[in-house]
Design an enzyme around this catalytic site. Structure first.
Site, PDB file in Angstrom:
ATOM      1  N   ARG A 258      -1.432  -4.017  -4.491  1.00 11.98           N
ATOM      2  CA  ARG A 258      -0.718  -5.269  -4.262  1.00 11.98           C
ATOM      3  C   ARG A 258      -1.693  -6.344  -3.783  1.00 11.98           C
ATOM      4  O   ARG A 258      -2.515  -6.091  -2.899  1.00 11.98           O
ATOM      5  CB  ARG A 258       0.408  -5.078  -3.239  1.00 11.98           C
ATOM      6  N   ARG A 273      -0.844  -3.709   6.131  1.00  7.83           N
ATOM      7  CA  ARG A 273      -0.684  -4.525   4.923  1.00  7.83           C
ATOM      8  C   ARG A 273      -2.023  -4.537   4.194  1.00  7.83           C
ATOM      9  O   ARG A 273      -2.945  -5.260   4.562  1.00  7.83           O
ATOM     10  CB  ARG A 273      -0.255  -5.949   5.303  1.00  7.83           C
ATOM     11  N   GLU A 345       8.891  -1.768   8.636  1.00  5.96           N
ATOM     12  CA  GLU A 345       9.383  -1.051   7.455  1.00  5.96           C
ATOM     13  C   GLU A 345       8.473   0.109   7.047  1.00  5.96           C
ATOM     14  O   GLU A 345       7.261  -0.039   6.936  1.00  5.96           O
ATOM     15  CB  GLU A 345       9.494  -2.021   6.271  1.00  5.96           C
ATOM     16  N   SER A 348      12.014   1.889   1.656  1.00  6.31           N
ATOM     17  CA  SER A 348      13.031   1.056   1.025  1.00  6.31           C
ATOM     18  C   SER A 348      13.701   1.872  -0.060  1.00  6.31           C
ATOM     19  O   SER A 348      13.039   2.674  -0.731  1.00  6.31           O
ATOM     20  CB  SER A 348      12.422  -0.199   0.386  1.00  6.31           C
ATOM     21  N   ARG A 385       1.284   3.810   4.896  1.00  5.72           N
ATOM     22  CA  ARG A 385       1.667   3.085   6.110  1.00  5.72           C
ATOM     23  C   ARG A 385       2.290   4.004   7.161  1.00  5.72           C
ATOM     24  O   ARG A 385       2.252   3.697   8.360  1.00  5.72           O
ATOM     25  CB  ARG A 385       2.635   1.951   5.767  1.00  5.72           C
TER      26      ARG A 385
END
Length: 420
Positions: A258, A273, A345, A348, A385
């Site tokens: 990403r 991140r 988070e 998801s 993460r």
């Protein structure tokens, strides 16, 4: 892609969805206008073509004195047909473009609002209270010889890292635990490609509002995936699935990439991140009537993984303005991070209804024999993460970290000790 026929019948449903998402309602009227014009142009084209065929048949049997005028008429009709066909084609392309710009219709239970308007559904576990000042995951990772961001930056730039020693073992153990759980629950394990064609990336909805997050290899016209949801969604593109086999459940292990565009200054410390990470992702094709129940099952499997890792977390229902293009509803599980004093988070899971299947032409055949678009869903089962939450929540005063019991057979250690 939304169902155009359903839109014609119930345009207010899409208008309401656009409001919940904070999107432009006028897009609905533009789409309906172009759809109406396209259908009118198509009818005109088909009428002219039918007339052209009729005149053409008349020429061979016409009297000599009539043939010249019929040939002139046929020539005029030929030009009219070409013009009408071109107009219908242009309008069809515009309808298709507008359809691809409009996000999925949100579930009626999705909260309204933006990124901060999620609904907390449940808290699980109690955040630990330390009798010492807790270290953050990067300080712990450096003490344990598990994370090296300095050399990651030297080799690849900002937001890259090395997982070293027990850090690599933690990630491999975590992902293997997730794969083991998924296979036990009936998922087919997959190691998918991480480079996909534009039509696959577009079909899953990642080249719209989030296109700037995606890495593109221009020389090859391929995209690096940010989740194995993308290749797993493309796996059955242009296929008709067996209804008896539904749901088709896959679990993919892949590296993910990403660009993190727009995140300048956010989470620059550590591995929260980053540009590259590994992830185990669940992906399901199912009957649209069963999609909501399947969504709850995916959430349950995510929660079971978090429970195995003995992490305090909360479950949140994401608001419409924070949903991705393809999602009708999304649940996140957020783990407590002691050094930040907040939840972040980790997982998801999204119900994409038949939105992606329409774009990728994935169908199944109902008992009547009529093909119908499938529903697709996805959910994170483990990712890099998670190491952040494991280190911070299971740390001890001396900088050591207790490995959650479920992970120990995979990591080979009960406790991780500082090496420096």
């Amino acid at each position: 892609m939304i169902d155009l026929r359903a839109l014609r019948d119930s345009p207010d449903r899409l208008r309401a969805s656009q409001r919940v998402r904070g999107e432009d309602e006028s897009a609905v009227d533009r789409l309906l206008d172009f759809d109406s014009r396209h259908r009118a142009a198509l009818a005109r084209f088909e009428g002219l073509r039918a007339e052209q065929k009729s005149v053409g048949k008349s020429v061979s049997s016409a009297a000599p004195e009539e043939r010249e005028s019929l040939l002139t008429k046929a020539k005029e009709l030929s030009a009219d047909v070409k013009q009408a066909e071109a107009e219908a084609g242009e309008l069809s392309a515009e309808v298709d473009r507008l359809l691809h710009e409009i996000p999925n219709i949100v579930d009626e239970d999705t909260p309204e609002g933006g990124v901060d308007d999620f609904r907390v559904l449940e808290h699980v576990g109690t955040p630990a209270e330390f009798d010492f000042t807790p270290r953050d995951h990067l300080e712990l990772g450096e003490l344990l010889g598990a994370i090296d961001t300095d050399r990651g930056a030297k080799v690849s730039g900002a937001r890259f890292y090395f997982l070293t020693g027990v850090g690599a073992l933690l990630e491999l153990g975590l992902l293997n635990l997730a794969m083991q759980q998924a296979v036990a629950d009936g998922f087919t394990p997959m190691v998918p490609p991480v480079l996909v064609r534009p039509e696959t990336m577009e079909g899953t909805g990642f080249l719209g509002a989030h296109a700037d997050e995606v890495y593109r290899l221009e020389a090859d016209d391929l995209y690096l995936v940010g989740t194995s949801e993308v290749p797993l969604a493309g796996y059955h593109a242009d296929e008709i699935l067996s209804a008896d086999a539904l749901p088709n459940r896959y679990v993919g292990w892949s590296s993910c990439f990403r660009r993190e565009a727009g995140s300048y200054g956010k989470d620059t410390r550590g591995i929260i991140r980053v540009h590259q990470f590994n992830k185990v992702e669940m992906f399901v094709y199912t009957h649209p009537d069963n999609a909501r129940e399947e969504h709850e099952r995916l959430l349950g499997w995510e929660r079971r993984m978090l429970d195995k890792l003995e992490l305090p977390y909360r479950v949140v229902d994401i608001a419409g303005g924070d949903l991705g293009t393809s999602a009708a509803r999304k649940f996140d599980c957020e783990a407590w991070l002691p050094t930040q004093g907040r939840y972040r988070e980790l997982t998801s899971t999204s119900n994409c209804t038949d939105f992606q299947a329409r774009r990728l032409n994935i169908r199944f055949r109902e008992d009547s024999g009529k093909p119908r678009f499938a529903a697709t869903l996805n959910g994170t089962l483990a990712t890099t993460r998670w190491i952040v939450a494991i280190l911070e929540n299971h740390q001890r005063a001396d900088g050591s970290v207790v490995v959650p019991e479920a992970l120990r057979p995979f990591v080979g250690h009960d406790v991780l000790y500082p090496v420096k």
